[in-house]
Design a protein around this motif. Structure first.
Motif, mmCIF file in Angstrom:
data_model
loop_
_atom_site.group_PDB
_atom_site.id
_atom_site.type_symbol
_atom_site.label_atom_id
_atom_site.label_comp_id
_atom_site.label_asym_id
_atom_site.label_seq_id
_atom_site.Cartn_x
_atom_site.Cartn_y
_atom_site.Cartn_z
ATOM 1 N N PRO A 74 10.057 -4.817 9.904
ATOM 2 C CA PRO A 74 11.370 -4.182 9.717
ATOM 3 C C PRO A 74 11.318 -2.694 10.053
ATOM 4 O O PRO A 74 10.253 -2.059 9.977
ATOM 5 N N SER A 75 12.455 -2.127 10.378
ATOM 6 C CA SER A 75 12.520 -0.719 10.762
ATOM 7 C C SER A 75 12.155 0.210 9.619
ATOM 8 O O SER A 75 11.740 1.351 9.836
ATOM 9 N N TYR A 76 12.321 -0.259 8.369
ATOM 10 C CA TYR A 76 12.027 0.598 7.225
ATOM 11 C C TYR A 76 10.562 0.565 6.801
ATOM 12 O O TYR A 76 10.192 1.142 5.778
ATOM 13 N N ILE A 77 9.709 -0.083 7.599
ATOM 14 C CA ILE A 77 8.282 -0.137 7.311
ATOM 15 C C ILE A 77 7.520 0.714 8.328
ATOM 16 O O ILE A 77 7.649 0.521 9.539
ATOM 17 N N GLU A 78 6.764 1.681 7.833
ATOM 18 C CA GLU A 78 5.897 2.521 8.669
ATOM 19 C C GLU A 78 4.561 2.653 7.958
ATOM 20 O O GLU A 78 4.479 3.261 6.891
ATOM 21 N N LYS A 79 3.544 2.082 8.528
ATOM 22 C CA LYS A 79 2.245 1.935 7.864
ATOM 23 C C LYS A 79 1.712 3.252 7.302
ATOM 24 O O LYS A 79 1.576 4.249 8.012
ATOM 25 N N ASN A 80 1.445 3.232 5.993
ATOM 26 C CA ASN A 80 0.783 4.332 5.263
ATOM 27 C C ASN A 80 1.525 5.670 5.329
ATOM 28 O O ASN A 80 0.907 6.726 5.158
ATOM 29 N N ILE A 81 2.830 5.649 5.519
ATOM 30 C CA ILE A 81 3.575 6.905 5.612
ATOM 31 C C ILE A 81 3.586 7.678 4.303
ATOM 32 O O ILE A 81 3.716 8.912 4.284
ATOM 33 N N ASN A 82 3.427 6.989 3.181
ATOM 34 C CA ASN A 82 3.478 7.649 1.873
ATOM 35 C C ASN A 82 2.120 7.792 1.198
ATOM 36 O O ASN A 82 2.045 8.113 0.010
#
Length: 308
Positions: A74-82
């Motif tokens: 999904p577009s709202y998933i970005e690996k390890n952004i937080n």
């Protein structure tokens, strides 16, 4: 005379014992070890993950729901952004970022302990306040049969709602985000408490897929609740549509263990929602021993105030 097997007859060589799974009436083997020669009952290794098997006549339907299937991110998933970053001062630090306490000079350890004690005495002021919320308290009064564990969690939920109410957070045009929602008990009580308020949304974030989710009972009759299965470490809040129609965003946790609390804080703070929405946090902490330096959000405090 035929023998009835309560447990599967299959002998597991690796474990040197028979399979402990129960079998259907009239069968000798469990579904995983079914040895029938019938095509409709034959089981084969799953093509996506051979660690489990599937009936041949149900293969196509299984492939559509198998957890091993390749899905679009999904577009709202970005690996390890937080997750945060680990700062290394040398190559040796990169290999071993943690120092063993016994390897440090005794005077350095005592110096740090003295600093921490002084900071605590001069800056930390703890007060106690026990709040509650009428709807949850009524639930406790009407169900005296509840056990200690159930009553404990309801008391905690009542206190959280009490704080939300005292801080004027239970208001219209708001999206409540429960990080680490689990089965969604807290979110369901928030939904109950905000029933009469206009345009209140509840977003549940949970990386697992627990059974007996409380929000399933509400989602059939309400579109106010949305559950997303995602790791908080990878979540980009502003890319979710649920925030487009609300003015306020409130992040909430209940027993969010260790570093997951830091992930949730960073998820909220880094989000562009803080620039265009009124945002608030009400977090309850848990399992401090599970915190990690990489994800910790208070590094500057330790580096400047304590270790400088």
């Amino acid at each position: 005379m035929s023998t009835t097997f309560l447990h599967c007859k299959y002998f597991v060589k690796r474990k040197k014992r028979y399979c402990k799974m129960l079998v259907k009436s009239g069968e000798e083997y469990c579904g995983e070890h079914q040895m029938s020669s019938s095509l409709t009952k034959a089981r084969i290794p799953c093509p996506l993950d051979p660690k489990h098997t599937v009936y041949t006549n149900k293969l196509q339907s299984h492939l559509r729901i198998c957890n091993a299937r390749v899905t679009t991110v999904p577009s709202y998933i970005e690996k390890n952004i937080n997750v945060g970053q680990m700062e290394y001062s040398s190559a040796s630090d990169m290999l071993s970022p943690y120092q063993i306490l016994s390897t440090l000079p005794k005077n350095k350890v005592l110096e740090v302990i003295t600093k921490i004690n002084n900071i605590y005495q001069n800056n930390v002021h703890i007060s106690e306040k026990f709040l509650s919320f009428p709807v949850v308290e009524q639930e406790l009064e009407c169900h005296s049969e509840y056990g200690n564990k159930t009553r404990k969690h309801l008391k905690q939920t009542s206190a959280i709602l009490g704080y939300l109410n005292e801080c004027d957070m239970l208001k219209a045009d708001t999206c409540f985000i429960e990080f680490g929602a689990g089965r969604g008990q807290l979110s369901c009580w928030i939904a109950e408490a905000t029933t009469q308020l206009n345009n209140c949304k509840i977003l549940l974030i949970e990386r697992a897929s627990p059974k007996h989710k409380r929000d399933n009972k509400l989602s059939k009759t309400s579109d106010r609740i949305q559950r997303i299965r995602a790791d908080i470490a990878d979540l980009v809040l502003e890319k979710l549509e649920v925030f487009s129609t609300v003015k306020n965003v409130i992040g909430i946790t209940k027993h969010l263990c260790g570093s997951a609390t830091d992930l949730a804080i960073r998820c909220m703070v880094q989000s562009t929602l803080t620039k265009c929405k009124s945002t608030s946090l009400l977090f309850t902490f848990c399992c401090h021993h599970k915190c990690t330096w990489t994800t910790y959000t208070g590094k500057n405090f330790f580096q400047v105030t304590i270790f400088s």
